[in-house]
Every structure is written in C-alpha cells, then in structure tokens.
Motif scaffolding. Structure first.
Motif, mmCIF file in Angstrom:
data_model
loop_
_atom_site.group_PDB
_atom_site.id
_atom_site.type_symbol
_atom_site.label_atom_id
_atom_site.label_comp_id
_atom_site.label_asym_id
_atom_site.label_seq_id
_atom_site.Cartn_x
_atom_site.Cartn_y
_atom_site.Cartn_z
ATOM 1 N N GLY A 1 -18.584 5.782 1.629
ATOM 2 C CA GLY A 1 -17.547 6.534 2.385
ATOM 3 C C GLY A 1 -16.252 6.465 1.251
ATOM 4 N N SER A 2 -15.071 6.905 1.687
ATOM 5 C CA SER A 2 -13.812 6.506 0.998
ATOM 6 C C SER A 2 -12.767 6.475 2.182
ATOM 7 N N PHE A 3 -11.812 5.903 1.856
ATOM 8 C CA PHE A 3 -10.395 6.059 2.969
ATOM 9 C C PHE A 3 -9.259 6.118 1.876
ATOM 10 N N ASN A 4 -8.257 6.273 2.783
ATOM 11 C CA ASN A 4 -6.773 6.506 2.225
ATOM 12 C C ASN A 4 -5.997 5.337 2.551
ATOM 13 N N LEU A 5 -4.943 4.974 1.628
ATOM 14 C CA LEU A 5 -3.986 3.922 2.175
ATOM 15 C C LEU A 5 -2.589 4.567 1.980
ATOM 16 N N HIS A 6 -1.647 3.860 3.039
ATOM 17 C CA HIS A 6 -0.350 4.641 3.134
ATOM 18 C C HIS A 6 0.634 3.503 3.389
ATOM 19 N N LEU A 7 1.847 3.908 3.247
ATOM 20 C CA LEU A 7 3.155 2.995 3.307
ATOM 21 C C LEU A 7 3.364 3.005 4.749
ATOM 22 N N TYR A 8 3.712 1.636 5.259
ATOM 23 C CA TYR A 8 4.058 1.622 6.523
ATOM 24 C C TYR A 8 5.311 0.706 6.631
ATOM 25 N N ALA A 9 6.073 0.783 7.865
ATOM 26 C CA ALA A 9 7.244 -0.117 8.042
ATOM 27 C C ALA A 9 7.696 -0.171 9.210
ATOM 28 N N SER A 10 8.446 -1.247 9.933
ATOM 29 C CA SER A 10 8.403 -1.217 11.390
ATOM 30 C C SER A 10 9.870 -0.338 11.794
ATOM 31 N N PRO A 11 10.041 -0.052 12.835
ATOM 32 C CA PRO A 11 11.301 0.728 13.101
ATOM 33 C C PRO A 11 12.570 -0.091 13.058
ATOM 34 N N GLU A 12 12.427 -1.604 12.945
ATOM 35 C CA GLU A 12 13.547 -2.243 12.768
ATOM 36 C C GLU A 12 13.861 -2.215 11.373
#
Length: 202
Positions: free
Chosen positions: A55-66
């Motif tokens: 298979g394959s998968f994506n990666l994304h950027l994330y950050a907290s609300p704070e």
C-alpha cells in the motif's frame, strides 16, 4: 501505532501465535534473518527475499492549538520558514525514507529532536512545534490540527518482505495474509497497475 492495534486482532484469530513487533529507524537485515518479516517504506533489494508492495500512505504537517495560538496558522508553504519544527535526529537516521520533512520544507528550524515518532508527536501536542506525521498515526486523537493539508503532502509506499525459506511456514503465511488484507484495505496503493508489476506473491 497502527500495527500494534491491528496485531491485537491477529492474535485473537491465531491464539497460539507469538508476535514480536520491533520498530527501528535502521535497516533490519531480513536477508540475514534478523526478523521473519520486514514491513518498511522502501523496496528491499536482496536476492533471497520475496517482496510485495502492500500500500501507500500520506504524511501531513500538524500542530497543537496552543502552538497555533502563539505562532499563527501558516498561510502558505513560504510561511513555514517562520515556524519551528519537531523532527528526527539527523545523525541517527539511516533510512532516507523517513527523511520526509525534508520534502516539505528546506532547512527547517527545529525546536526538538527525537529518534521516536511518538516522542515527536507528544512534543508537538504540548506545543513544541510543527511535526510531520503519517496518516496512520491519527494525530487528531492527540489534539493536533493539520497544517496546509492541500499544499504540503508527502507519500510513502509500504513494502513487505520475507526470506524465501520462511514463506511457506503456516505462521508466516498467516501473518502475511492478515497484513496484506489489512493494509490493502486501509492504505491502498495509489497505482494498482504498478503494484502488480513490481510485486512477487508469497
């Protein structure tokens, strides 16, 4: 994370099966029997292995609300240069496949390094910076918000390999069958035609 949850189901299906899951940022030399099966983000090349793309998968950027309250939501990729990041310790990375942040931003300003993806995720959840995580990490469970999901996206393939001499063992076939079905369902290969051409069935 993803496999830990899935393997609980596998254990229920095969009560006598003993499962050992080893995670490593290094190349596990399955051709030298360091493991029975290897699930990785690149295609192994040893001649004594049977290999298939699952298979394959994506990666994304994330950050907290704070963090986003303090630093603001990046408007575009150029604005990422004004933010700080959480990532891997470069000197400890032996697999280019996990250098995924390098594909999203050049020379990021790091606030925290770790050899553990879990540690990176928890640091980001505490407001330590922006982190790049695979979709299967389900970062939203920890309160993380996606950053520029339509503009910043990295993709990796999932490869499963096994030594020729092990592939006919019932325990190996059971695990291979389970992983193949689970990953093909949850993280299908983007180009199914290419997958069939590049894979060799167990």
């Amino acid at each position: 994370m993803y496999l830990s949850e899935k393997l609980v189901t596998l254990k229920r299906m095969h009560a006598n099966l003993t499962i050992e899951l080893v995670t490593s940022p290094h190349d596990v030399r399955i051709s030298q029997r360091e493991a029975d099966l290897f699930l990785g983000f690149f295609k192994p090349t040893a001649s004594n292995l049977d290999v298939r793309k699952l298979g394959s998968f994506n990666l994304h950027l994330y950050a907290s609300p704070e963090y986003l309250t303090r630093k603001g939501m990046p408007r575009d990729k150029a604005a990422l240069q004004d933010h700080v990041f959480v990532g891997y310790i470069a000197d400890l990375i032996q697999l280019d496949a996990v250098r995924w942040l390098d594909e999203a931003i050049k020379t990021p300003d790091f606030s925290f390094y770790s050899s553990s993806m879990l540690s990176q995720m928890f640091s980001a959840a505490a407001g330590g910076g922006i982190v790049m995580l695979p979709s299967f990490a389900r970062a939203q469970r920890f309160g993380l918000h996606p950053i520029l999901p339509n503009d910043v996206q990295v993709t990796r393939e999932i490869w499963l390999s096994c030594h020729h001499y092990l592939q006919r063992l019932p325990r190996i076939r059971a695990v291979v069958s389970f992983l193949t079905q689970a990953i093909e369902l949850d993280h299908p290969v983007w180009n199914a035609g290419a997958s069939m051409n590049e894979s060799r069935p167990f």
